[in-house]
Design a protein around this motif. Structure first.
Motif, PDB file in Angstrom:
ATOM      1  N   GLN A  11       0.803  -1.231   0.005  1.00  0.00           N
ATOM      2  CA  GLN A  11       0.198   0.030   0.020  1.00  0.00           C
ATOM      3  C   GLN A  11       0.957   1.373   0.072  1.00  0.00           C
ATOM      4  O   GLN A  11       0.921   2.119   1.150  1.00  0.00           O
ATOM      5  N   PRO A  12       1.288   1.625  -0.957  1.00  0.00           N
ATOM      6  CA  PRO A  12       2.567   2.684  -1.297  1.00  0.00           C
ATOM      7  C   PRO A  12       2.046   3.924  -0.994  1.00  0.00           C
ATOM      8  O   PRO A  12       2.834   4.954  -0.306  1.00  0.00           O
ATOM      9  N   LEU A  13       0.871   4.159  -0.841  1.00  0.00           N
ATOM     10  CA  LEU A  13      -0.060   5.415  -0.554  1.00  0.00           C
ATOM     11  C   LEU A  13      -0.309   5.750   0.728  1.00  0.00           C
ATOM     12  O   LEU A  13      -0.914   6.734   1.182  1.00  0.00           O
ATOM     13  N   ALA A  14      -0.003   4.616   1.496  1.00  0.00           N
ATOM     14  CA  ALA A  14      -0.719   4.721   2.936  1.00  0.00           C
ATOM     15  C   ALA A  14       0.296   4.936   3.847  1.00  0.00           C
ATOM     16  O   ALA A  14       0.072   4.506   5.033  1.00  0.00           O
ATOM     17  N   MET A  15       1.168   6.039   3.543  1.00  0.00           N
ATOM     18  CA  MET A  15       2.164   6.361   4.700  1.00  0.00           C
ATOM     19  C   MET A  15       1.636   6.751   5.885  1.00  0.00           C
ATOM     20  O   MET A  15       2.121   6.267   6.879  1.00  0.00           O
ATOM     21  N   ARG A  16       0.603   7.699   5.706  1.00  0.00           N
ATOM     22  CA  ARG A  16       0.076   8.420   7.036  1.00  0.00           C
ATOM     23  C   ARG A  16      -0.573   6.993   7.840  1.00  0.00           C
ATOM     24  O   ARG A  16      -0.283   7.144   9.228  1.00  0.00           O
ATOM     25  N   ALA A  17      -1.514   6.236   7.136  1.00  0.00           N
ATOM     26  CA  ALA A  17      -2.061   5.193   7.972  1.00  0.00           C
ATOM     27  C   ALA A  17      -0.956   4.151   8.580  1.00  0.00           C
ATOM     28  O   ALA A  17      -1.104   3.656   9.671  1.00  0.00           O
ATOM     29  N   VAL A  18       0.150   3.929   7.695  1.00  0.00           N
ATOM     30  CA  VAL A  18       1.238   3.091   8.508  1.00  0.00           C
ATOM     31  C   VAL A  18       1.901   3.707   9.537  1.00  0.00           C
ATOM     32  O   VAL A  18       2.181   3.078  10.492  1.00  0.00           O
ATOM     33  N   GLY A  19       1.998   4.983   9.630  1.00  0.00           N
ATOM     34  CA  GLY A  19       2.758   5.802  10.640  1.00  0.00           C
ATOM     35  C   GLY A  19       1.737   5.742  11.853  1.00  0.00           C
ATOM     36  O   GLY A  19       2.045   5.420  12.994  1.00  0.00           O
ATOM     37  N   ALA A  20       0.570   5.823  11.492  1.00  0.00           N
ATOM     38  CA  ALA A  20      -0.563   5.714  12.641  1.00  0.00           C
ATOM     39  C   ALA A  20      -0.379   4.285  13.228  1.00  0.00           C
ATOM     40  O   ALA A  20      -0.631   4.047  14.401  1.00  0.00           O
ATOM     41  N   ALA A  21      -0.530   3.322  12.516  1.00  0.00           N
ATOM     42  CA  ALA A  21      -0.306   1.822  12.884  1.00  0.00           C
ATOM     43  C   ALA A  21       0.939   1.673  13.603  1.00  0.00           C
ATOM     44  O   ALA A  21       0.762   1.120  14.633  1.00  0.00           O
ATOM     45  N   ASN A  22       2.004   2.288  13.172  1.00  0.00           N
ATOM     46  CA  ASN A  22       3.299   1.983  13.719  1.00  0.00           C
ATOM     47  C   ASN A  22       3.174   2.808  15.157  1.00  0.00           C
ATOM     48  O   ASN A  22       3.797   2.104  15.965  1.00  0.00           O
ATOM     49  N   GLY A  23       2.650   3.844  15.439  1.00  0.00           N
ATOM     50  CA  GLY A  23       2.214   4.495  16.765  1.00  0.00           C
ATOM     51  C   GLY A  23       1.455   3.799  17.516  1.00  0.00           C
ATOM     52  O   GLY A  23       1.489   3.857  18.653  1.00  0.00           O
ATOM     53  N   ARG A  24       0.758   2.938  17.146  1.00  0.00           N
ATOM     54  CA  ARG A  24      -0.213   2.096  17.984  1.00  0.00           C
ATOM     55  C   ARG A  24       0.489   0.605  18.249  1.00  0.00           C
ATOM     56  O   ARG A  24      -0.130  -0.132  18.847  1.00  0.00           O
ATOM     57  N   ASN A  25       1.634   0.276  17.873  1.00  0.00           N
ATOM     58  CA  ASN A  25       2.357  -0.806  18.203  1.00  0.00           C
ATOM     59  C   ASN A  25       2.122  -1.243  19.678  1.00  0.00           C
ATOM     60  O   ASN A  25       2.918  -0.419  20.235  1.00  0.00           O
ATOM     61  N   PRO A  26       1.518  -2.359  20.080  1.00  0.00           N
ATOM     62  CA  PRO A  26       1.595  -2.493  21.543  1.00  0.00           C
ATOM     63  C   PRO A  26       2.830  -3.175  22.045  1.00  0.00           C
ATOM     64  O   PRO A  26       3.116  -3.534  23.159  1.00  0.00           O
ATOM     65  N   LEU A  27       3.600  -3.681  20.804  1.00  0.00           N
ATOM     66  CA  LEU A  27       4.743  -4.384  21.290  1.00  0.00           C
ATOM     67  C   LEU A  27       5.979  -3.772  20.660  1.00  0.00           C
ATOM     68  O   LEU A  27       6.927  -4.519  20.173  1.00  0.00           O
ATOM     69  N   PRO A  28       6.605  -2.729  21.101  1.00  0.00           N
ATOM     70  CA  PRO A  28       7.867  -2.162  20.913  1.00  0.00           C
ATOM     71  C   PRO A  28       8.855  -2.834  21.431  1.00  0.00           C
ATOM     72  O   PRO A  28       8.926  -3.593  22.224  1.00  0.00           O
ATOM     73  N   ILE A  29       9.956  -2.847  20.577  1.00  0.00           N
ATOM     74  CA  ILE A  29      11.287  -3.612  20.609  1.00  0.00           C
ATOM     75  C   ILE A  29      11.093  -4.878  20.092  1.00  0.00           C
ATOM     76  O   ILE A  29      11.943  -5.177  19.318  1.00  0.00           O
ATOM     77  N   VAL A  30      10.149  -5.656  20.580  1.00  0.00           N
ATOM     78  CA  VAL A  30       9.826  -6.945  19.948  1.00  0.00           C
ATOM     79  C   VAL A  30       9.235  -7.004  18.563  1.00  0.00           C
ATOM     80  O   VAL A  30       9.794  -7.771  17.753  1.00  0.00           O
ATOM     81  N   LEU A  31       8.346  -6.126  18.366  1.00  0.00           N
ATOM     82  CA  LEU A  31       7.861  -5.633  16.978  1.00  0.00           C
ATOM     83  C   LEU A  31       8.666  -4.371  16.648  1.00  0.00           C
ATOM     84  O   LEU A  31       7.855  -3.133  17.136  1.00  0.00           O
ATOM     85  N   PRO A  32       9.912  -4.197  16.125  1.00  0.00           N
ATOM     86  CA  PRO A  32      10.629  -2.935  16.245  1.00  0.00           C
ATOM     87  C   PRO A  32      10.295  -1.491  15.467  1.00  0.00           C
ATOM     88  O   PRO A  32      10.818  -1.502  14.464  1.00  0.00           O
TER      89      PRO A  32
END
Length: 175
Positions: free
Chosen positions: A110-131
């Motif tokens: 989904q190359p046009l979904a950078m903002r949505a990817v950023g939002a999902a990245n910011g909601r990652n509940p497992l930082p470090i493990v899912l880096p």
């Protein structure tokens, strides 16, 4: 969170501060930073117990000691199908490297979904493990991170040193 499910939590001292680990019967669900944007306290009904989180604790300690580059844990993060797709792609970013949000969007098709990817990245509940800390701005800048930019900088620097064979004493990172 699922009704009638049992949630365990424990805390792990680390070089980036206290980490709160949360698991259910299916695996590790959350890692929370002591300081950062999304702080969370144990919820009513959660049980503090070291044993259900022993493997996660051990692997995180190994990671911070520079002895582990990949995690081998049962994971059970809760999120939308899109968030899950982004989070599982995070696990494929090699240790000691970074990619941009645009590259992450391309990797999930989904190359046009950078903002949505950023939002999902910011909601990652497992930082470090899912880096999620390995995702940076397209110009190489460090962008938001739930544990704060100093924590993101520390993790990237530590991984770079280990990945490039720069020896360091694990003891200097212990509390």
């Amino acid at each position: 969170m699922t009704r009638n499910a049992i949630f365990w939590y424990d805390e792990l001292p680390s070089p980036i501060g206290l980490l709160r680990l949360v698991a259910d019967d299916h695996g590790l669900r959350e890692i929370w930073f002591e300081h950062g944007r999304h702080q969370k306290s144990p919820q009513p009904g959660w049980r503090r117990a070291a044993e259900p989180l022993a493997q996660a604790r051990q692997q995180l300690e190994e990671y911070f000691a520079g002895a582990r580059q990949q995690f081998e844990l049962s994971l059970h993060p809760h999120g939308t199908p899109f968030q899950q797709e982004v989070w599982w792609e995070l696990a494929r970013i090699p240790y000691g490297t970074t990619i941009s949000y645009g590259e992450l969007a391309r990797r999930i098709g989904q190359p046009l979904a950078m903002r949505a990817v950023g939002a999902a990245n910011g909601r990652n509940p497992l930082p470090i493990v899912l880096p999620c800390h390995r995702v940076i701005g397209s110009n190489g800048s460090l962008t938001g991170f739930g544990g704060g930019l100093p924590t993101k900088r520390y993790l990237l620097s530590m991984e770079s040193r280990v990945a490039h064979g720069d020896l360091f004493s694990a003891e200097r990172f212990r509390h």
